[in-house]
Design a protein around this motif. Structure first.
Motif, mmCIF file in Angstrom:
data_model
loop_
_atom_site.group_PDB
_atom_site.id
_atom_site.type_symbol
_atom_site.label_atom_id
_atom_site.label_comp_id
_atom_site.label_asym_id
_atom_site.label_seq_id
_atom_site.Cartn_x
_atom_site.Cartn_y
_atom_site.Cartn_z
ATOM 1 N N SER A 136 0.856 -1.175 0.000
ATOM 2 C CA SER A 136 0.000 0.000 0.000
ATOM 3 C C SER A 136 0.897 1.231 0.000
ATOM 4 O O SER A 136 2.123 1.120 -0.170
ATOM 5 C CB SER A 136 -0.922 -0.025 1.225
ATOM 6 N N HIS A 137 0.293 2.397 0.199
ATOM 7 C CA HIS A 137 1.059 3.639 0.278
ATOM 8 C C HIS A 137 0.590 4.465 1.472
ATOM 9 O O HIS A 137 -0.601 4.486 1.796
ATOM 10 C CB HIS A 137 0.916 4.462 -1.006
ATOM 11 N N LEU A 138 1.539 5.119 2.112
ATOM 12 C CA LEU A 138 1.254 6.008 3.231
ATOM 13 C C LEU A 138 2.112 7.253 3.063
ATOM 14 O O LEU A 138 3.343 7.162 3.025
ATOM 15 C CB LEU A 138 1.571 5.321 4.567
ATOM 16 N N ASN A 139 1.459 8.399 2.943
ATOM 17 C CA ASN A 139 2.183 9.662 2.738
ATOM 18 C C ASN A 139 3.158 9.560 1.565
ATOM 19 O O ASN A 139 4.328 9.955 1.660
ATOM 20 C CB ASN A 139 2.930 10.070 4.010
ATOM 21 N N ASN A 140 2.674 8.983 0.477
ATOM 22 C CA ASN A 140 3.449 8.838 -0.765
ATOM 23 C C ASN A 140 4.632 7.885 -0.633
ATOM 24 O O ASN A 140 5.506 7.854 -1.505
ATOM 25 C CB ASN A 140 3.951 10.204 -1.255
ATOM 26 N N GLU A 141 4.670 7.104 0.449
ATOM 27 C CA GLU A 141 5.706 6.089 0.609
ATOM 28 C C GLU A 141 5.082 4.707 0.467
ATOM 29 O O GLU A 141 3.984 4.454 0.979
ATOM 30 C CB GLU A 141 6.378 6.197 1.983
ATOM 31 N N LYS A 142 5.801 3.817 -0.197
ATOM 32 C CA LYS A 142 5.321 2.449 -0.340
ATOM 33 C C LYS A 142 5.552 1.691 0.957
ATOM 34 O O LYS A 142 6.621 1.788 1.570
ATOM 35 C CB LYS A 142 6.046 1.749 -1.488
ATOM 36 N N ILE A 143 4.548 0.936 1.385
ATOM 37 C CA ILE A 143 4.663 0.161 2.617
ATOM 38 C C ILE A 143 4.121 -1.251 2.393
ATOM 39 O O ILE A 143 3.379 -1.505 1.439
ATOM 40 C CB ILE A 143 3.898 0.817 3.792
ATOM 41 N N LEU A 144 4.525 -2.146 3.283
ATOM 42 C CA LEU A 144 3.953 -3.486 3.318
ATOM 43 C C LEU A 144 3.114 -3.578 4.580
ATOM 44 O O LEU A 144 3.636 -3.573 5.694
ATOM 45 C CB LEU A 144 5.052 -4.554 3.340
ATOM 46 N N GLU A 145 1.790 -3.623 4.396
ATOM 47 C CA GLU A 145 0.894 -3.739 5.540
ATOM 48 C C GLU A 145 0.927 -5.166 6.077
ATOM 49 O O GLU A 145 0.960 -6.133 5.313
ATOM 50 C CB GLU A 145 -0.531 -3.365 5.145
ATOM 51 N N LEU A 146 0.907 -5.287 7.403
ATOM 52 C CA LEU A 146 0.961 -6.589 8.057
ATOM 53 C C LEU A 146 -0.184 -6.695 9.057
ATOM 54 O O LEU A 146 -0.281 -5.890 9.990
ATOM 55 C CB LEU A 146 2.301 -6.763 8.784
ATOM 56 N N ASP A 147 -1.055 -7.662 8.850
ATOM 57 C CA ASP A 147 -2.145 -7.946 9.783
ATOM 58 C C ASP A 147 -1.781 -9.212 10.549
ATOM 59 O O ASP A 147 -1.826 -10.321 10.006
ATOM 60 C CB ASP A 147 -3.465 -8.142 9.041
ATOM 61 N N VAL A 148 -1.408 -9.027 11.805
ATOM 62 C CA VAL A 148 -0.877 -10.120 12.622
ATOM 63 C C VAL A 148 -1.966 -10.611 13.574
ATOM 64 O O VAL A 148 -2.407 -9.875 14.465
ATOM 65 C CB VAL A 148 0.356 -9.652 13.421
ATOM 66 N N SER A 149 -2.398 -11.852 13.391
ATOM 67 C CA SER A 149 -3.442 -12.434 14.240
ATOM 68 C C SER A 149 -2.798 -13.248 15.356
ATOM 69 O O SER A 149 -1.934 -14.087 15.103
ATOM 70 C CB SER A 149 -4.371 -13.331 13.418
ATOM 71 N N ILE A 150 -3.227 -12.990 16.597
ATOM 72 C CA ILE A 150 -2.658 -13.697 17.746
ATOM 73 C C ILE A 150 -3.769 -14.334 18.571
ATOM 74 O O ILE A 150 -4.920 -13.895 18.542
ATOM 75 C CB ILE A 150 -1.810 -12.765 18.634
ATOM 76 N N ASN A 151 -3.402 -15.384 19.305
ATOM 77 C CA ASN A 151 -4.341 -16.099 20.171
ATOM 78 C C ASN A 151 -4.041 -15.735 21.622
ATOM 79 O O ASN A 151 -3.169 -16.332 22.255
ATOM 80 C CB ASN A 151 -4.204 -17.612 19.966
ATOM 81 N N ASP A 152 -4.760 -14.760 22.155
ATOM 82 C CA ASP A 152 -4.494 -14.298 23.515
ATOM 83 C C ASP A 152 -5.129 -15.243 24.536
ATOM 84 O O ASP A 152 -6.304 -15.597 24.416
ATOM 85 C CB ASP A 152 -5.054 -12.888 23.701
ATOM 86 N N PRO A 153 -4.371 -15.678 25.552
ATOM 87 C CA PRO A 153 -4.913 -16.598 26.557
ATOM 88 C C PRO A 153 -5.998 -15.935 27.412
ATOM 89 O O PRO A 153 -5.993 -14.721 27.615
ATOM 90 C CB PRO A 153 -3.690 -16.949 27.416
ATOM 91 N N LYS A 154 -6.897 -16.755 27.932
ATOM 92 C CA LYS A 154 -7.976 -16.255 28.779
ATOM 93 C C LYS A 154 -7.499 -16.078 30.218
ATOM 94 O O LYS A 154 -6.576 -16.737 30.678
ATOM 95 C CB LYS A 154 -9.160 -17.228 28.755
ATOM 96 N N GLU A 155 -8.175 -15.163 30.916
ATOM 97 C CA GLU A 155 -8.057 -14.999 32.365
ATOM 98 C C GLU A 155 -6.625 -14.762 32.843
ATOM 99 O O GLU A 155 -6.223 -15.233 33.900
ATOM 100 C CB GLU A 155 -8.655 -16.212 33.087
ATOM 101 N N GLU A 156 -5.841 -14.049 32.050
ATOM 102 C CA GLU A 156 -4.521 -13.631 32.512
ATOM 103 C C GLU A 156 -4.126 -12.357 31.779
ATOM 104 O O GLU A 156 -4.539 -12.126 30.642
ATOM 105 C CB GLU A 156 -3.465 -14.715 32.288
ATOM 106 N N GLU A 157 -3.378 -11.512 32.477
ATOM 107 C CA GLU A 157 -2.895 -10.288 31.860
ATOM 108 C C GLU A 157 -1.645 -10.601 31.050
ATOM 109 O O GLU A 157 -0.755 -11.306 31.520
ATOM 110 C CB GLU A 157 -2.564 -9.243 32.929
ATOM 111 N N ASN A 158 -1.602 -10.075 29.835
ATOM 112 C CA ASN A 158 -0.440 -10.299 28.978
ATOM 113 C C ASN A 158 0.107 -8.975 28.479
ATOM 114 O O ASN A 158 -0.639 -8.035 28.200
ATOM 115 C CB ASN A 158 -0.803 -11.193 27.792
ATOM 116 N N TYR A 159 1.430 -8.953 28.359
ATOM 117 C CA TYR A 159 2.150 -7.755 27.940
ATOM 118 C C TYR A 159 3.032 -8.145 26.757
ATOM 119 O O TYR A 159 3.787 -9.116 26.842
ATOM 120 C CB TYR A 159 3.005 -7.218 29.089
#
Length: 295
Positions: A136-159
């Motif tokens: 894609s393009h952002l501010n006239n610069e070519k970029i590679l967009e990355l959609d990263v899908s993650i599996n977040d565990p239940k009932e715990e805080e993650n950082y």
């Protein structure tokens, strides 16, 4: 006149490892030297801990590495896992590797100093389930967009940290690996700003705890290394790295970033870097990384 012992002292520990520098700043009222511990541990590498001493407000010169320390790693039942051996320049090494989900305690003693201890663990691995990419393009610069899908565990805080690394044979005949800056304009990132690029995206699961979610980011194209430009097809690999941090490591890194941002401004409030070392200074913290190769 203000007594020196009440001044806030900023000091640095610089450890050179394989041409890399680790800088540990602390802001604290220091009237006597204390043991400083630095150890980021994971389930891949053997134990490695750095021991030095802090400076007092009356000290001048370089910090001293402590080469005569007793450094012990214990498990949750207070059993000795390993007694670390001094290698060089205050670096203590072991032969065992920490395990995922296990909690560890470090105890360090040096003659003439108060003993110190800390406890932390290696969190479970959080996996990247898929990565979708598109140009894609952002501010006239070519970029590679990355959609990263993650599996977040239940009932715990993650950082989390999200990073992008590449490897390739460069035009000067060398093989190089490099961490790329990523786009962090996504509000989910704590370091988000409009059109901001940073060497990592920092986020927690506060908004999506226990859910599968997609983190949107991007890298710039072409990829520039040592003034040479490379296209995606030139890469040996492009890898997304998701690092699950303990709260201690998250707080340390967050406060350290704030410290760096404030240190260049004469109007900024002093920032105290987080420490979980009881009786001294420093950090003893674990993390677990999951890698996903796009190429």
């Amino acid at each position: 006149m203000i007594n020196k012992s009440h001044k806030i002292l900023s000091f640095f520990l610089i450890i050179c490892i394989c041409s890399c520098e680790k800088i540990i700043p602390f802001n604290e009222e220091v009237t006597e030297p204390k043991i400083v511990v630095h150890s980021f541990f994971n389930s891949t590498d053997q134990w490695k801990v750095f021991i030095t001493k802090s400076l007092t407000v009356t000290d001048n010169g370089k910090l001293d590495f402590l080469e005569n320390a007793s450094v012990v790693i214990k498990d949750e039942q207070n059993n000795i896992v390993e007694i670390l051996e001094h290698d060089s320049l205050g670096k203590y090494k072991g032969n065992t590797t920490p395990q995922i989900g296990k909690s560890y305690r470090i105890e360090a003693e040096v003659l003439g100093y108060n003993s110190v201890y800390a406890q932390d663990y290696i969190p479970n691995e959080v996996t990247i389930s898929s990565v979708d990419s598109s140009t894609s393009h952002l501010n006239n610069e070519k970029i590679l967009e990355l959609d990263v899908s993650i599996n977040d565990p239940k009932e715990e805080e993650n950082y989390y940290y999200l990073k992008v690394h590449v490897g390739l044979n460069t035009l000067d005949g060398n093989y190089q690996t490099k961490r790329l800056n990523v786009l962090v304009n996504n509000p989910i990132f704590e370091n988000s700003e409009p059109n901001k690029w940073d060497n990592k995206g920092i986020f927690t699961d506060f908004l999506f705890n226990g859910e599968n979610t997609t983190i949107k980011t991007a890298i710039k194209l072409p990829i520039v290394i040592d003034d040479f430009s490379y296209n995606i097809n030139d890469l040996d690999y492009l890898e997304i790295r998701l690092q699950n941090l303990t709260k201690a490591k998250y707080l340390y890194n967050k406060s350290y970033d704030l410290y760096q941002n404030a240190s260049g401004s004469p109007f900024a409030q002093p920032v105290q870097v987080y420490s979980n070392i009881n009786g001294g200074f420093g950090i003893f913290a674990g993390s677990k990384r999951n890698d996903f190769r796009v190429l």
